[in-house]
Motif scaffolding. Structure first.
Motif, short mmCIF file in Angstrom:
data_model
loop_
_atom_site.label_atom_id
_atom_site.label_comp_id
_atom_site.label_asym_id
_atom_site.label_seq_id
_atom_site.Cartn_x
_atom_site.Cartn_y
_atom_site.Cartn_z
N LEU A 92 16.21 57.02 33.07
CA LEU A 92 17.59 56.75 32.66
C LEU A 92 17.69 55.46 31.85
CD1 LEU A 92 19.52 57.79 35.92
CD2 LEU A 92 19.48 58.98 33.71
N TYR A 93 16.95 54.43 32.27
CA TYR A 93 17.03 53.16 31.54
C TYR A 93 16.45 53.30 30.13
CZ TYR A 93 16.62 48.28 30.27
OH TYR A 93 16.73 47.08 29.61
N LEU A 94 15.32 53.98 30.03
CA LEU A 94 14.67 54.13 28.72
C LEU A 94 15.51 54.97 27.76
CD1 LEU A 94 10.92 54.68 29.73
CD2 LEU A 94 11.98 52.60 28.85
N THR A 95 16.22 55.97 28.28
CA THR A 95 17.02 56.84 27.40
C THR A 95 18.38 56.24 27.07
OG1 THR A 95 17.73 58.06 29.39
CG2 THR A 95 15.86 58.95 28.11
N ARG A 96 18.92 55.44 27.98
CA ARG A 96 20.26 54.88 27.74
C ARG A 96 20.21 53.60 26.91
NH1 ARG A 96 22.99 55.66 33.78
NH2 ARG A 96 23.18 57.95 33.68
N LYS A 97 19.18 52.82 27.08
CA LYS A 97 19.06 51.54 26.34
C LYS A 97 18.08 51.72 25.17
CE LYS A 97 21.65 49.36 29.36
NZ LYS A 97 22.98 48.82 29.01
N LYS A 98 18.36 52.68 24.31
CA LYS A 98 17.43 53.01 23.24
C LYS A 98 17.23 51.86 22.26
CE LYS A 98 18.53 57.94 23.36
NZ LYS A 98 19.11 59.08 22.62
N GLY A 99 18.31 51.15 21.93
CA GLY A 99 18.21 50.06 20.97
C GLY A 99 17.28 48.97 21.44
N LYS A 100 17.47 48.51 22.68
CA LYS A 100 16.63 47.45 23.22
C LYS A 100 15.17 47.90 23.34
CE LYS A 100 20.26 45.14 25.88
NZ LYS A 100 20.72 44.71 27.23
N ASN A 101 15.00 49.15 23.76
CA ASN A 101 13.63 49.65 23.93
C ASN A 101 12.92 49.87 22.59
OD1 ASN A 101 13.50 49.79 26.80
ND2 ASN A 101 14.86 51.57 26.73
N LEU A 102 13.68 50.24 21.55
CA LEU A 102 13.09 50.37 20.22
C LEU A 102 12.62 49.03 19.69
CD1 LEU A 102 15.37 53.01 18.43
CD2 LEU A 102 12.96 53.25 19.06
N ILE A 103 13.42 47.98 19.95
CA ILE A 103 13.01 46.62 19.52
C ILE A 103 11.73 46.22 20.24
CG2 ILE A 103 13.63 44.19 19.58
CD1 ILE A 103 16.55 45.07 19.21
N LEU A 104 11.69 46.47 21.57
CA LEU A 104 10.50 46.13 22.34
C LEU A 104 9.30 46.96 21.87
CD1 LEU A 104 9.32 44.49 24.66
CD2 LEU A 104 9.98 46.35 26.22
N CYS A 105 9.55 48.25 21.57
CA CYS A 105 8.47 49.12 21.07
C CYS A 105 7.94 48.59 19.74
CB CYS A 105 9.00 50.54 20.92
SG CYS A 105 7.75 51.73 20.34
N GLY A 106 8.84 48.10 18.88
CA GLY A 106 8.42 47.54 17.61
C GLY A 106 7.55 46.31 17.78
N ILE A 107 7.89 45.49 18.77
CA ILE A 107 7.08 44.28 19.03
C ILE A 107 5.70 44.68 19.53
CG2 ILE A 107 6.86 42.26 20.53
CD1 ILE A 107 9.91 42.01 20.38
N PHE A 108 5.67 45.64 20.46
CA PHE A 108 4.37 46.13 20.95
C PHE A 108 3.55 46.73 19.81
CE2 PHE A 108 6.22 46.52 25.40
CZ PHE A 108 5.44 45.51 25.91
N PHE A 109 4.22 47.45 18.91
CA PHE A 109 3.53 48.04 17.76
C PHE A 109 2.88 46.96 16.90
CE2 PHE A 109 3.98 48.76 13.18
CZ PHE A 109 3.01 49.73 12.99
N LEU A 110 3.65 45.92 16.57
CA LEU A 110 3.12 44.86 15.71
C LEU A 110 1.95 44.14 16.37
CD1 LEU A 110 6.47 43.37 14.32
CD2 LEU A 110 4.80 44.79 13.10
N ILE A 111 2.10 43.85 17.65
CA ILE A 111 1.02 43.17 18.36
C ILE A 111 -0.22 44.05 18.41
CG2 ILE A 111 0.27 42.24 20.58
CD1 ILE A 111 3.19 41.42 21.08
N SER A 112 -0.03 45.32 18.79
CA SER A 112 -1.17 46.24 18.92
C SER A 112 -1.85 46.47 17.58
CB SER A 112 -0.69 47.58 19.51
OG SER A 112 -0.13 47.40 20.79
N PHE A 113 -1.05 46.69 16.54
CA PHE A 113 -1.62 46.94 15.22
C PHE A 113 -2.42 45.73 14.74
CE2 PHE A 113 -1.70 47.07 10.62
CZ PHE A 113 -1.98 48.40 10.36
N SER A 114 -1.87 44.53 14.93
CA SER A 114 -2.55 43.31 14.48
C SER A 114 -3.86 43.11 15.22
CB SER A 114 -1.63 42.10 14.67
OG SER A 114 -0.44 42.25 13.93
#
Length: 448
Positions: free
Chosen positions: A9-31
């Motif tokens: 429920l938290y992941l589906t309802r707070k999509k904006g915050k989780n997308l930002i966090l996912c983007g940060i994880f993406f940048l760190i992982s990719f780098s």
């Protein structure tokens, strides 16, 4: 409500915050993926270069002269014996790729006219013979001073085969496959004229022209006698000078070249060779050639140092940013934490929920980083390991030149994911500590 449902429920309802966090994880992982791949790629290409280009060292004789009563005389031609070569080969051991020997002499040919040099006469009409194990390994061809244009090189198994220059072939209307009769000769001088010191000819050999070469980078001052002109060089197999009685068995007067498989061992091997007492080091020197590996290695080491620094910087910044984000994220959920505590949920369960949420977002960011990195790695590989070193290795034929050295390694990728998962969990726990250290009553008071 079960913890899994609360996470969903938290992941589906707070999509904006989780997308930002996912983007940060993406940048760190990719780098970090890129950094680790570049670091490993630089190490691998260094190993491949070592095995592809190898290294060599030459033992070169130099004739010493002495002056006595105003007269200059030679101490004699330096020689190396077969037993010394055997000792050198023992020192090199399994790292030996091949080796080459040279022996020099002179020859005349029946109905063979050499290119006229300084003081040319019928008596000095001769050419220098360079007897080798493999003509392609001589410095003349290896350094591209000459280039074979017809036929093939002299090899160890050849008997009575020669290479001649394009100019000599043209003057005598010779081609590959033709045969010549040669006899021994020795260049000398008398009253200022160049002469043949061997007057009575007792040794003869019939040879076949195996190849014709052109001279590219050799210069002729015009002062060389006929026998010393580059156009009159004759490369032959080792047997020819034996047949012409100009070379003794197991005795070598020319340059010796040894090719090894690992440039990193070049100094170690040459130091051991220089300690051999079977070679007179008063009139021999060792010259090393790592075929530009030291320059390439320095470039690769620089890349690795830069990448290591970037990995550290990205990792530290990533942890700091995650720490701040998770702290703000959890502080924004004080009401949720208070309610869960008030209905009997344990702090351990609440932290576990936060960890699961963060790790799931990490997995999404990491998977996206892997998917995007796979095609990007090819372009990055070309830029780093092809463009950057193009000028350095352009003359080296690499069997791995089309290899993508940035391909992801499965085990390293899983290890990185595990490391990021552990760091993320630790970051969540530390960020949660400030809030979860409070009692439910204190949390509810802060909510009011």
């Amino acid at each position: 409500m079960h913890i899994g449902k609360r996470v969903f429920l938290y992941l589906t309802r707070k999509k904006g915050k989780n997308l930002i966090l996912c983007g940060i994880f993406f940048l760190i992982s990719f780098s970090v993926l890129a950094g680790i791949s570049v670091f490993a790629g630089a190490s691998q290409i260094s190993k491949d270069l070592r095995s592809n280009i190898g290294a060599s060292f030459d033992i070169r004789p130099y004739e010493q002269f002495v002056t006595e009563n105003g007269q200059v005389s030679s101490n004699g031609t330096p020689v190396i014996y077969e037993s010394a070569i055997r000792q050198i080969l023992d020192v090199i051991g399994t790292k030996l790729k091949t080796y080459n020997t040279e022996h020099h002499g002179f020859a005349k040919g029946q109905n063979l006219s050499f290119i006229a040099g300084m003081g040319h006469s019928e008596d000095s009409n001769m050419g220098e013979v360079i007897a080798v194990r493999d003509s392609s390994l001589t410095k003349t061809f290896f350094n591209e001073e000459c280039r074979l244009i017809e036929g093939s090189h002299i090899k160890l198994e050849d008997k009575n085969k020669i290479l001649i220059s394009k100019e000599l072939a043209r003057k005598n209307q010779l081609s590959v496959g033709d045969t010549l009769q040669l006899t021994h000769a020795e260049l000398g001088s008398e009253n200022g004229d160049y002469i043949d010191l061997i007057k009575e000819k007792t040794a003869f050999a019939t040879v076949e022209i195996k190849g014709i070469f052109e001279i590219k980078n050799m210069t002729d001052s015009g002062l060389n006698p006929t026998a010393k002109k580059a156009e009159n060089m004759i490369f032959s197999d080792r047997q020819l000078l034996f047949d012409l009685k100009e070379q003794k068995q197991d005795v070598y007067e020319g340059e010796l070249s040894f090719f090894i498989s690992d440039p990193l061992l070049l100094n170690e091997i040459t130091e051991k060779v220089e300690n051999l007492t079977s070679i007179d080091w008063n009139n021999h020197i060792v010259q090393k050639n790592d075929f530009k590996f030291s320059k390439i290695s320095a470039q690769l080491q620089t890349i690795q140092n830069i990448v290591t620094s970037l990995i550290v910087i990205v990792s530290v910044l990533g942890i700091v940013i995650l720490m701040l984000m998770m702290t703000l994220r959890i502080r924004g959920r004080i009401k949720e934490v208070g309610i869960l505590l008030s209905i009997g949920r344990s702090k351990k369960e609440i932290i576990g929920q936060f960890v699961i949420e963060a790790v799931l977002v990490l997995f999404m960011g990491f998977l996206l980083a892997v998917i995007i990195f796979i095609p990007v790695s090819t372009m990055l590989n070309t830029h780093l390991f092809a463009t950057v070193m193009q000028e350095t290795i352009k003359d080296i034929q690499l069997t791995t030149k089309n290899t993508n050295y940035l391909q992801l390694d499965f085990y390293k990728t899983i290890l990185l994911l595990g490391t990021e998962t552990g760091m993320t969990a630790l970051t969540v726990i530390v960020s949660s500590a400030m809030v979860l250290s409070l009692k439910p009553k204190e949390i509810l008071t802060k909510m009011s």
